[in-house]
Design a protein around this motif. Structure first.
Motif, PDB file in Angstrom:
ATOM      1  N   SER A  61       0.839  -1.292  -0.064  1.00 23.13           N
ATOM      2  CA  SER A  61       0.113   0.080  -0.160  1.00 23.13           C
ATOM      3  C   SER A  61       0.989   1.180   0.059  1.00 23.13           C
ATOM      4  N   PHE A  88       3.535  12.468   2.658  1.00 23.83           N
ATOM      5  CA  PHE A  88       2.446  11.580   3.162  1.00 23.83           C
ATOM      6  C   PHE A  88       3.175  10.334   3.663  1.00 23.83           C
ATOM      7  N   VAL A 120       3.970   8.780   7.079  1.00 23.47           N
ATOM      8  CA  VAL A 120       3.130   7.344   7.552  1.00 23.47           C
ATOM      9  C   VAL A 120       4.242   6.328   7.987  1.00 23.47           C
ATOM     10  N   ILE A 143       5.559   7.241  11.482  1.00 22.26           N
ATOM     11  CA  ILE A 143       4.730   7.250  12.539  1.00 22.26           C
ATOM     12  C   ILE A 143       4.686   5.533  12.737  1.00 22.26           C
ATOM     13  N   THR A 144       4.595   4.738  11.787  1.00 22.17           N
ATOM     14  CA  THR A 144       4.326   3.167  11.922  1.00 22.17           C
ATOM     15  C   THR A 144       5.570   2.576  12.245  1.00 22.17           C
ATOM     16  N   MET A 168       1.780  -0.031  28.968  1.00 17.18           N
ATOM     17  CA  MET A 168       0.896   0.937  28.117  1.00 17.18           C
ATOM     18  C   MET A 168      -0.495   0.313  28.016  1.00 17.18           C
ATOM     19  N   PHE A 216      -3.967   1.629  29.064  1.00 13.86           N
ATOM     20  CA  PHE A 216      -5.106   1.974  27.849  1.00 13.86           C
ATOM     21  C   PHE A 216      -6.226   1.098  28.165  1.00 13.86           C
ATOM     22  N   PHE A 270      -8.251   4.094  28.511  1.00 13.63           N
ATOM     23  CA  PHE A 270      -9.162   4.952  27.286  1.00 13.63           C
ATOM     24  C   PHE A 270     -10.335   4.128  26.918  1.00 13.63           C
ATOM     25  N   TRP A 328       0.379  -4.136  16.266  1.00 12.57           N
ATOM     26  CA  TRP A 328       0.480  -2.676  16.502  1.00 12.57           C
ATOM     27  C   TRP A 328       1.893  -2.212  16.602  1.00 12.57           C
ATOM     28  N   MET A 388       4.002  -4.047  12.867  1.00 12.51           N
ATOM     29  CA  MET A 388       3.851  -3.981  11.413  1.00 12.51           C
ATOM     30  C   MET A 388       4.433  -2.972  10.627  1.00 12.51           C
ATOM     31  N   LEU A 418      -4.181   3.680   4.917  1.00 14.88           N
ATOM     32  CA  LEU A 418      -3.044   4.097   5.620  1.00 14.88           C
ATOM     33  C   LEU A 418      -3.432   5.178   6.468  1.00 14.88           C
ATOM     34  N   VAL A 419      -4.430   6.113   6.200  1.00 13.52           N
ATOM     35  CA  VAL A 419      -4.696   7.054   7.299  1.00 13.52           C
ATOM     36  C   VAL A 419      -5.269   6.239   8.491  1.00 13.52           C
ATOM     37  N   ILE A 447      -4.729   3.238   9.607  1.00 15.06           N
ATOM     38  CA  ILE A 447      -3.441   2.491  10.280  1.00 15.06           C
ATOM     39  C   ILE A 447      -2.835   3.648  11.069  1.00 15.06           C
ATOM     40  N   THR A 448      -2.506   4.801  10.538  1.00 16.23           N
ATOM     41  CA  THR A 448      -1.684   5.623  11.138  1.00 16.23           C
ATOM     42  C   THR A 448      -2.412   6.284  12.360  1.00 16.23           C
ATOM     43  N   ILE A 476      -2.155   3.827  14.851  1.00 14.59           N
ATOM     44  CA  ILE A 476      -0.842   3.603  15.734  1.00 14.59           C
ATOM     45  C   ILE A 476      -0.959   4.747  16.778  1.00 14.59           C
ATOM     46  N   LEU A 477      -1.447   6.026  16.252  1.00 11.81           N
ATOM     47  CA  LEU A 477      -1.148   7.253  17.117  1.00 11.81           C
ATOM     48  C   LEU A 477      -2.031   7.240  18.323  1.00 11.81           C
ATOM     49  N   LEU A 478      -3.344   6.691  18.320  1.00 12.73           N
ATOM     50  CA  LEU A 478      -3.967   6.824  19.230  1.00 12.73           C
ATOM     51  C   LEU A 478      -3.653   6.450  20.563  1.00 12.73           C
ATOM     52  N   PRO A 479      -3.201   5.179  20.976  1.00  7.98           N
ATOM     53  CA  PRO A 479      -2.709   4.944  22.114  1.00  7.98           C
ATOM     54  C   PRO A 479      -1.433   6.032  22.773  1.00  7.98           C
ATOM     55  N   LEU A 480      -0.898   6.111  21.686  1.00  8.61           N
ATOM     56  CA  LEU A 480       0.304   7.311  22.085  1.00  8.61           C
ATOM     57  C   LEU A 480      -0.238   8.444  22.459  1.00  8.61           C
ATOM     58  N   PHE A 531      -3.141   9.243  23.774  1.00 12.86           N
ATOM     59  CA  PHE A 531      -3.918   9.080  24.994  1.00 12.86           C
ATOM     60  C   PHE A 531      -3.183   9.004  26.125  1.00 12.86           C
ATOM     61  N   ILE A 532      -1.894   8.318  26.034  1.00 14.20           N
ATOM     62  CA  ILE A 532      -0.943   8.212  27.047  1.00 14.20           C
ATOM     63  C   ILE A 532      -0.232   9.558  27.452  1.00 14.20           C
ATOM     64  N   VAL A 554     -10.132  12.012  30.796  1.00 12.24           N
ATOM     65  CA  VAL A 554      -9.231  12.346  29.855  1.00 12.24           C
ATOM     66  C   VAL A 554      -9.269  11.249  28.472  1.00 12.24           C
ATOM     67  N   LEU A 598      -8.166  12.447  24.225  1.00 10.85           N
ATOM     68  CA  LEU A 598      -7.237  12.540  23.611  1.00 10.85           C
ATOM     69  C   LEU A 598      -6.444  14.153  23.764  1.00 10.85           C
TER      70      LEU A 598
END
Lengths: 329, 305
Positions: A123, A132, A136, A139-140, A154, A158, A165, A197, A200, B31-32, B34-35, B38-42, B44-45, B61, B63
């Protein structure tokens, strides 16, 4: 040292003093090459000592699996007991759950975790916008660098039933907040998907590297022939990464008995032990944590795992070579 | 790569079919998603770590920080154990990495030389340890018999050479240093030591960077070695301290002493975990964007094999 050995072997081979130069030449050339490179051997000395001490000495010590080790007698002095330690493991009530847990966790990780980095790489490879794409990627890849202890920490935060969360989300929807970390049924899913998570993005790197080596002319020709993007992925990209994927699959199948046991160990609690006890954590507990430390028994289980793992790797590699022409060796 | 991109954008201007456009839309969405995952838990913490303990315990709490406060960080930085752990981890990482890199380079260079007798056997001896090992207990016994238990050396010596790193280094030497160069040095009268020090080392800066990164991250993040080989508190690396606080939930009462209210105390307990997660990951995550390139290079060298 080298000289002595050289002299000894040439004397051993030829009792007569009359040596023809013709048949002497290869032999002395061999020793000449060793002598000429003596400084390289000096460089290698330290790494070799390290290898013997920290990697091969333990293999020698693994013989205590066949003895009843006691510190008073040492490795060589402890009495032989044959395969008693192995038989004890086979008869142990722990045998079945530990093996089953290990295999389920490994294969679940493998089946769920193997295709996702490939998908991500295919992808990402389609993306033309540089910014972009690199964001990506950055971050990944990032979670790969977070330590196991922090990842598990974590997870606990979490998924915390009160401040996590998921709890906050559930409260907002007027639902009962789940306590996933305390739920043995959720253990495997949490373990596997948090692993995906974390890894990957990093797992995709190698496929992206391979994709970048595919000849652009192939894509050009396909475009001229009117192939869609999806068709180009299917007929150019996927065949391109298949050999790499095969090699990685063989390697990870050879490691199914290992699991990421440092993470498993951290995630264990009295609640989930029924599904979370794997071979490696059991070896650790029997050998170094239990009130009566049993070095021999623990070593036997570890050795069994090591040998089965090695045989598995050889078998899978053989099958891969026969079926697809791709193998590790 | 650059040419490929320009060629790609050219053909896309000319004839991007409707199907391809739909595909690209789905692809970008994928891709968005997935990104974000990945970011969400980070996020949040990090948000929780900058919130007040009351907001954390009340579960308010999500985001974004609620009632911005540095209470969690303050509590952590007053805690000696965390600082000691930091200092120890730094020590193990610096000296461990140094040891690893030196050992890997001095092993890889001779093994990359085609004219070295025994090269194949020695390489196989290294690779074999990747496939099979003596196991946890026999290794522990060796460390014990060497008198390394509960010493700083136990955190440094056993890791020595990573076989994967050795292999990429051998590949690096083989592909980037032409044999003619070594031959030329020899003709000029340089010994192997001299060639190694004056020709090879200066040329191997890129691989040294890659190795140092791989090894340093491993040292910084490892905890299991410390768990089995160390007993004394003063020797514990950060990861062990983290394990006590984050996973075993054991926090010194002294850290929370000035808090009377039980609920607030409970809140602070959770809050400082969030802050601790951030503090522990920051050193690696800060340098990571700058060194990312090298990691990828390392992986690419590895994939050549």
């Amino acid at each position: 040292m080298a000289d002595q050995a050289g002299a000894a072997s040439s004397i051993g081979r030829r009792p007569s003093a009359a040596l023809s130069t013709a048949d002497r030449a290869p032999q002395s050339k061999f020793w000449l090459r060793i002598r000429r490179n003596w400084q390289l051997y000096v460089l290698l000395a330290l790494p070799l000592i390290w290898l013997l001490l920290f990697r091969y000495a333990p293999m020698y010590g693994a013989q205590i699996a066949f003895r009843q080790y006691s510190p008073a007698f040492g490795i060589e002095g402890s009495p032989w007991v044959g395969t008693a330690n192995f038989e004890r493991f086979f008869r142990s009530p722990k045998f079945e759950p530990v093996i089953v847990n290990t295999l389920v966790l490994s294969f679940y990780s493998l089946i769920a975790g193997f295709p996702i980095p490939i998908l991500l790489a295919l992808s990402l490879n389609q993306v033309r916008k540089r910014l972009f794409r690199s964001s990506v990627q950055m971050i990944t890849y990032a979670p790969h660098f977070i330590s196991t202890v922090v990842i598990v920490g974590m997870l606990f935060q979490f998924l915390h039933p009160r401040v996590g969360f998921t709890a906050v989300l559930a409260n907002a929807l007027d639902l009962q907040a789940p306590n996933w970390m305390g739920d043995p049924n959720a253990f495997r899913h949490i373990f596997v998907w948090s692993g995906i998570w974390q890894e990957m993005g990093f797992g995709a790197i190698i496929y992206l590297a391979v994709l970048s080596t595919i000849d652009p002319a192939l894509h050009e020709a396909a475009v001229v022939d009117g192939a869609t993007r999806l068709q180009r992925i299917r007929h150019i990209d996927i065949p391109g990464i298949l050999p790499t994927a095969m090699v990685l699959l063989v390697l990870s199948t050879g490691r199914v008995l290992e699991v990421a046991f440092e993470k498993v160990y951290l995630m264990q609690s009295p609640l989930n032990l029924g599904v979370a006890e794997v071979i490696n954590t059991y070896v650790y507990k029997v050998g170094l944590l239990s009130p009566i430390l049993d070095f021999s028994y623990s070593t036997a289980i570890g050795l069994l795992k090591g040998i089965v793992g090695l045989l598995l790797l050889i078998a899978v590699n053989y099958a891969a070579r026969r079926l697809t022409d791709n193998s590790v060796w | 790569m650059a040419s490929l991109t320009s060629y790609e954008s050219n053909i896309n201007k000319v004839n991007e079919s409707a199907g391809d456009r739909i595909f690209m839309f789905c692809n970008t969405t994928f891709l968005v998603v997935i990104t974000i995952a990945i970011l969400l838990p980070l996020i949040f913490i990090v948000s929780a770590s900058f919130s007040s303990s009351e907001a954390v315990i009340a579960g308010r709490v999500t985001l974004w920080p609620v009632d911005f406060s540095l209470q969690g960080y303050q509590t952590i930085f007053e805690h000696k154990k965390v600082w000691d752990g930091f200092a120890n981890s730094l020590f193990y990482t610096v000296f461990g990495t140094l040891f690893n890199v030196v050992m890997t380079i001095i092993a890889a260079y001779p093994l990359s030389r085609q004219d070295l007798v025994g090269r194949r056997i020695i390489t196989i001896a290294f690779i074999f340890t990747m496939l099979f090992s003596g196991g946890l207990i026999p290794t522990y016994m060796v460390i014990r018999d060497l008198g390394l238990l509960n010493t700083r050396a136990a955190m440094i010596l056993p890791t020595g050479i990573g076989v994967f790193n050795l292999l990429i280094t051998i590949t690096f030497f083989r592909t980037t240093i032409p044999p003619e160069l070594i031959e030329a040095a020899r003709i000029d009268g340089a010994s192997d030591f001299r060639t190694f020090a004056s020709v090879i080392i200066p040329l191997s800066r890129p691989i040294i960077a890659v190795l140092a990164l791989f090894y340093a991250v491993n040292h910084w993040n490892s905890y299991f070695q410390a768990l089995i080989y160390l007993k004394d508190q003063e020797l514990f690396p950060l990861q062990i301290v983290l394990r006590e606080i984050l996973i075993q939930n054991s926090i010194d009462a002294s850290m929370l002493i000035d808090v009377e209210d039980l609920v607030v105390r409970e809140g602070l307990r959770e809050l400082l975990k969030y802050s601790l997660i951030v503090v522990a990951s920051v050193p690696v995550l800060i340098i990571y964007p700058f060194v990312q390139r090298h990691f990828i290079k390392g992986m690419m060298i590895g994939s050549v094999k």
